[in-house]
Design a protein around this motif. Sequence first.
Motif, PDB file in Angstrom:
ATOM      1  N   ALA A  11      38.659  -9.796 -42.722  1.00  0.00           N
ATOM      2  CA  ALA A  11      37.256  -9.899 -42.833  1.00  0.00           C
ATOM      3  C   ALA A  11      36.689 -11.261 -43.054  1.00  0.00           C
ATOM      4  O   ALA A  11      36.081 -11.750 -42.398  1.00  0.00           O
ATOM      5  N   LEU A  12      37.618 -12.040 -43.812  1.00  0.00           N
ATOM      6  CA  LEU A  12      37.294 -13.592 -43.879  1.00  0.00           C
ATOM      7  C   LEU A  12      37.285 -14.351 -42.628  1.00  0.00           C
ATOM      8  O   LEU A  12      36.556 -14.894 -42.263  1.00  0.00           O
ATOM      9  N   LEU A  13      38.427 -13.694 -41.848  1.00  0.00           N
ATOM     10  CA  LEU A  13      38.654 -14.622 -40.394  1.00  0.00           C
ATOM     11  C   LEU A  13      37.401 -14.286 -39.754  1.00  0.00           C
ATOM     12  O   LEU A  13      37.062 -15.210 -38.763  1.00  0.00           O
ATOM     13  N   ASP A  14      36.989 -12.986 -39.610  1.00  0.00           N
ATOM     14  CA  ASP A  14      35.829 -12.677 -38.733  1.00  0.00           C
ATOM     15  C   ASP A  14      34.596 -13.405 -39.139  1.00  0.00           C
ATOM     16  O   ASP A  14      33.850 -13.944 -38.391  1.00  0.00           O
ATOM     17  N   ALA A  15      34.310 -13.647 -40.595  1.00  0.00           N
ATOM     18  CA  ALA A  15      33.118 -14.236 -41.136  1.00  0.00           C
ATOM     19  C   ALA A  15      33.304 -15.622 -40.573  1.00  0.00           C
ATOM     20  O   ALA A  15      32.187 -16.257 -40.191  1.00  0.00           O
ATOM     21  N   LEU A  16      34.323 -16.212 -40.553  1.00  0.00           N
ATOM     22  CA  LEU A  16      34.411 -17.903 -40.275  1.00  0.00           C
ATOM     23  C   LEU A  16      34.287 -18.062 -38.747  1.00  0.00           C
ATOM     24  O   LEU A  16      33.777 -18.721 -38.308  1.00  0.00           O
ATOM     25  N   LEU A  17      34.886 -16.967 -37.928  1.00  0.00           N
ATOM     26  CA  LEU A  17      34.367 -16.864 -36.517  1.00  0.00           C
ATOM     27  C   LEU A  17      33.309 -16.958 -36.196  1.00  0.00           C
ATOM     28  O   LEU A  17      32.523 -17.604 -35.177  1.00  0.00           O
ATOM     29  N   GLN A  18      32.582 -16.111 -36.948  1.00  0.00           N
ATOM     30  CA  GLN A  18      30.922 -15.675 -36.478  1.00  0.00           C
ATOM     31  C   GLN A  18      30.542 -17.061 -37.102  1.00  0.00           C
ATOM     32  O   GLN A  18      29.233 -17.489 -36.161  1.00  0.00           O
ATOM     33  N   GLY A  19      30.655 -17.637 -38.063  1.00  0.00           N
ATOM     34  CA  GLY A  19      30.055 -18.754 -38.542  1.00  0.00           C
ATOM     35  C   GLY A  19      30.295 -20.010 -37.573  1.00  0.00           C
ATOM     36  O   GLY A  19      29.198 -20.686 -37.151  1.00  0.00           O
ATOM     37  N   LEU A  20      31.447 -20.098 -37.125  1.00  0.00           N
ATOM     38  CA  LEU A  20      31.734 -21.004 -35.861  1.00  0.00           C
ATOM     39  C   LEU A  20      31.007 -20.931 -34.914  1.00  0.00           C
ATOM     40  O   LEU A  20      30.443 -21.877 -34.346  1.00  0.00           O
ATOM     41  N   VAL A  21      30.858 -19.699 -34.247  1.00  0.00           N
ATOM     42  CA  VAL A  21      29.972 -19.370 -32.958  1.00  0.00           C
ATOM     43  C   VAL A  21      28.407 -19.790 -33.578  1.00  0.00           C
ATOM     44  O   VAL A  21      27.882 -20.450 -32.736  1.00  0.00           O
ATOM     45  N   GLY A  22      28.008 -19.583 -34.644  1.00  0.00           N
ATOM     46  CA  GLY A  22      26.516 -19.931 -34.768  1.00  0.00           C
ATOM     47  C   GLY A  22      26.275 -21.209 -34.993  1.00  0.00           C
ATOM     48  O   GLY A  22      25.274 -21.709 -34.668  1.00  0.00           O
ATOM     49  N   ALA A  23      27.342 -21.962 -35.702  1.00  0.00           N
ATOM     50  CA  ALA A  23      27.323 -23.368 -35.668  1.00  0.00           C
ATOM     51  C   ALA A  23      27.502 -24.259 -34.355  1.00  0.00           C
ATOM     52  O   ALA A  23      26.579 -25.125 -34.472  1.00  0.00           O
ATOM     53  N   CYS A  24      28.139 -23.744 -33.533  1.00  0.00           N
ATOM     54  CA  CYS A  24      28.252 -24.113 -32.207  1.00  0.00           C
ATOM     55  C   CYS A  24      26.808 -24.020 -31.391  1.00  0.00           C
ATOM     56  O   CYS A  24      26.608 -24.942 -30.684  1.00  0.00           O
ATOM     57  N   ALA A  25      26.394 -22.841 -31.477  1.00  0.00           N
ATOM     58  CA  ALA A  25      25.151 -22.719 -30.981  1.00  0.00           C
ATOM     59  C   ALA A  25      23.999 -23.591 -31.445  1.00  0.00           C
ATOM     60  O   ALA A  25      23.208 -24.146 -30.662  1.00  0.00           O
ATOM     61  N   VAL A  26      24.051 -23.953 -32.851  1.00  0.00           N
ATOM     62  CA  VAL A  26      23.286 -24.829 -33.367  1.00  0.00           C
ATOM     63  C   VAL A  26      23.488 -26.164 -32.782  1.00  0.00           C
ATOM     64  O   VAL A  26      22.487 -27.175 -32.627  1.00  0.00           O
ATOM     65  N   SER A  27      24.664 -26.435 -32.560  1.00  0.00           N
ATOM     66  CA  SER A  27      25.247 -27.926 -31.977  1.00  0.00           C
ATOM     67  C   SER A  27      24.795 -28.032 -30.710  1.00  0.00           C
ATOM     68  O   SER A  27      24.079 -29.194 -30.213  1.00  0.00           O
ATOM     69  N   VAL A  28      24.833 -27.000 -29.802  1.00  0.00           N
ATOM     70  CA  VAL A  28      24.318 -27.126 -28.440  1.00  0.00           C
ATOM     71  C   VAL A  28      22.724 -27.465 -28.275  1.00  0.00           C
ATOM     72  O   VAL A  28      22.309 -28.139 -27.694  1.00  0.00           O
ATOM     73  N   LEU A  29      22.158 -26.558 -29.293  1.00  0.00           N
ATOM     74  CA  LEU A  29      20.384 -27.010 -29.301  1.00  0.00           C
ATOM     75  C   LEU A  29      20.251 -28.199 -29.387  1.00  0.00           C
ATOM     76  O   LEU A  29      19.385 -28.793 -29.098  1.00  0.00           O
ATOM     77  N   CYS A  30      20.868 -28.896 -30.508  1.00  0.00           N
ATOM     78  CA  CYS A  30      20.672 -30.037 -31.237  1.00  0.00           C
ATOM     79  C   CYS A  30      21.013 -31.331 -30.136  1.00  0.00           C
ATOM     80  O   CYS A  30      20.229 -32.355 -29.897  1.00  0.00           O
ATOM     81  N   SER A  31      22.180 -31.169 -29.400  1.00  0.00           N
ATOM     82  CA  SER A  31      22.612 -32.172 -28.383  1.00  0.00           C
ATOM     83  C   SER A  31      21.719 -31.961 -27.296  1.00  0.00           C
ATOM     84  O   SER A  31      21.300 -33.059 -26.677  1.00  0.00           O
ATOM     85  N   LEU A  32      21.357 -31.036 -26.722  1.00  0.00           N
ATOM     86  CA  LEU A  32      20.161 -30.836 -25.612  1.00  0.00           C
ATOM     87  C   LEU A  32      18.775 -31.400 -25.924  1.00  0.00           C
ATOM     88  O   LEU A  32      18.213 -32.219 -25.237  1.00  0.00           O
ATOM     89  N   LEU A  33      18.497 -31.035 -27.038  1.00  0.00           N
ATOM     90  CA  LEU A  33      17.133 -32.002 -27.495  1.00  0.00           C
ATOM     91  C   LEU A  33      17.159 -33.412 -27.923  1.00  0.00           C
ATOM     92  O   LEU A  33      16.271 -34.013 -27.715  1.00  0.00           O
ATOM     93  N   LYS A  34      18.516 -33.738 -28.326  1.00  0.00           N
ATOM     94  CA  LYS A  34      18.602 -35.173 -28.493  1.00  0.00           C
ATOM     95  C   LYS A  34      18.556 -35.692 -26.991  1.00  0.00           C
ATOM     96  O   LYS A  34      17.937 -36.907 -26.772  1.00  0.00           O
ATOM     97  N   VAL A  35      19.187 -35.285 -26.135  1.00  0.00           N
ATOM     98  CA  VAL A  35      19.006 -35.467 -24.361  1.00  0.00           C
ATOM     99  C   VAL A  35      17.354 -35.840 -24.120  1.00  0.00           C
ATOM    100  O   VAL A  35      16.987 -36.898 -23.800  1.00  0.00           O
ATOM    101  N   TYR A  36      16.647 -34.771 -24.482  1.00  0.00           N
ATOM    102  CA  TYR A  36      15.336 -34.725 -23.955  1.00  0.00           C
ATOM    103  C   TYR A  36      14.343 -35.629 -24.813  1.00  0.00           C
ATOM    104  O   TYR A  36      13.934 -36.423 -24.158  1.00  0.00           O
ATOM    105  N   LEU A  37      14.730 -35.856 -26.010  1.00  0.00           N
ATOM    106  CA  LEU A  37      13.869 -36.675 -26.803  1.00  0.00           C
ATOM    107  C   LEU A  37      14.300 -38.102 -26.776  1.00  0.00           C
ATOM    108  O   LEU A  37      13.407 -38.744 -26.742  1.00  0.00           O
ATOM    109  N   TYR A  38      15.645 -38.253 -26.474  1.00  0.00           N
ATOM    110  CA  TYR A  38      15.784 -39.699 -26.120  1.00  0.00           C
ATOM    111  C   TYR A  38      15.333 -40.064 -24.859  1.00  0.00           C
ATOM    112  O   TYR A  38      14.639 -41.364 -24.867  1.00  0.00           O
ATOM    113  N   ILE A  39      15.248 -39.366 -23.735  1.00  0.00           N
ATOM    114  CA  ILE A  39      14.703 -39.748 -22.383  1.00  0.00           C
ATOM    115  C   ILE A  39      13.097 -39.892 -22.683  1.00  0.00           C
ATOM    116  O   ILE A  39      12.312 -40.906 -22.256  1.00  0.00           O
ATOM    117  N   GLN A  40      12.348 -39.172 -23.413  1.00  0.00           N
ATOM    118  CA  GLN A  40      11.114 -39.267 -23.894  1.00  0.00           C
ATOM    119  C   GLN A  40      10.824 -40.475 -24.630  1.00  0.00           C
ATOM    120  O   GLN A  40       9.804 -41.248 -24.205  1.00  0.00           O
TER     121      GLN A  40
END
Length: 308
Positions: A19-48
């Motif tokens: 159960a702990l391993l499942d929770a960590l994997l779920q958290g990792l997927v969520g954290a990676c989704a946030v990382s993708v969002l921030c990276s793409l916004l960083k690209v957009y705002l840098y160009i702007q």
Amino acid sequence: MFSLGSWLPAWPGLAWGWALLDALLQGLVGACAVSVLCSLLKVYLYIQCLNDPARQELKAAIGAQRRALELLQVLVLTGVLALVGSRVAALVVLEFSLRAVSALLSLSKGTHSSQLLLLCQYSLGCGVSCGLSFLLEGAPHGTSNLALAAGLAGLLAVHARRLALHTCSLYELHSRQRYCGVCMLLLTAGHRIPRLLRKALVITFTVADLAAVSLINRDFLSTAEAIRFWTPLTICYTLLVIYMQEEQRPSAGGQAVYQTVLVRMGGLFILLLTVGRWTDILHVLLSLLGELWCLLRAGVLLEACRRQ
């Protein structure tokens, strides 16, 4: 695909470990989704910022963000999302969905959608975690599926981070000389990044909202219990949305963003004191830390959005 747990004895300690391993994997997927969002916004705002002479100092600040801190953000957010229970994560998702709808309806009054994309970081992590918990509930090979999802999410996060690093390092040179395919694509289609992110987030939060309602309702044994929970929750969220509308009329500064987080989490804390459990109180405090951590890491990007 196979489940490693099926090869081991059914000991209580092993069940807790899976159960702990499942929770960590779920958290990792969520954290990676946030990382993708921030990276793409960083690209957009840098160009702007690059195209605006008045925001050259912000361009330098965006490009100077350290890679090690981005990795630390993923690790911290993974831990927070793994520890936050599905009940509080579901409430965070529903609250943000109402707030997002309210903000999008008031875009003509001056609310910037790019800033809203940054403010959804922690809610996005909770939404991905809720969605995975709901979709994989009772699955015979849930741990293996989560491991595969974490691997794919990590791959996307790494490539998005590399794109942001390439943009901050070489876009200014390559866009002038016009010989880099990636930079040429960003030059012609980089302004579409927020639209792409909005469409992806609409799909993500639609699934997360359905999962959140289902995860909350499964704890109730009768309709009367559900009504006793949803009635104060609806009133609390309605008041919060009204408060957010009042706060968004002036040009919100950095202090107002943090004040809004404290008010939201404070309202949720008071609500769960009356209709929640003691574990929910702890999870709300963890959620507050997660929200503040995401906002602190995105301070430069939020400033770029406010000046846009």
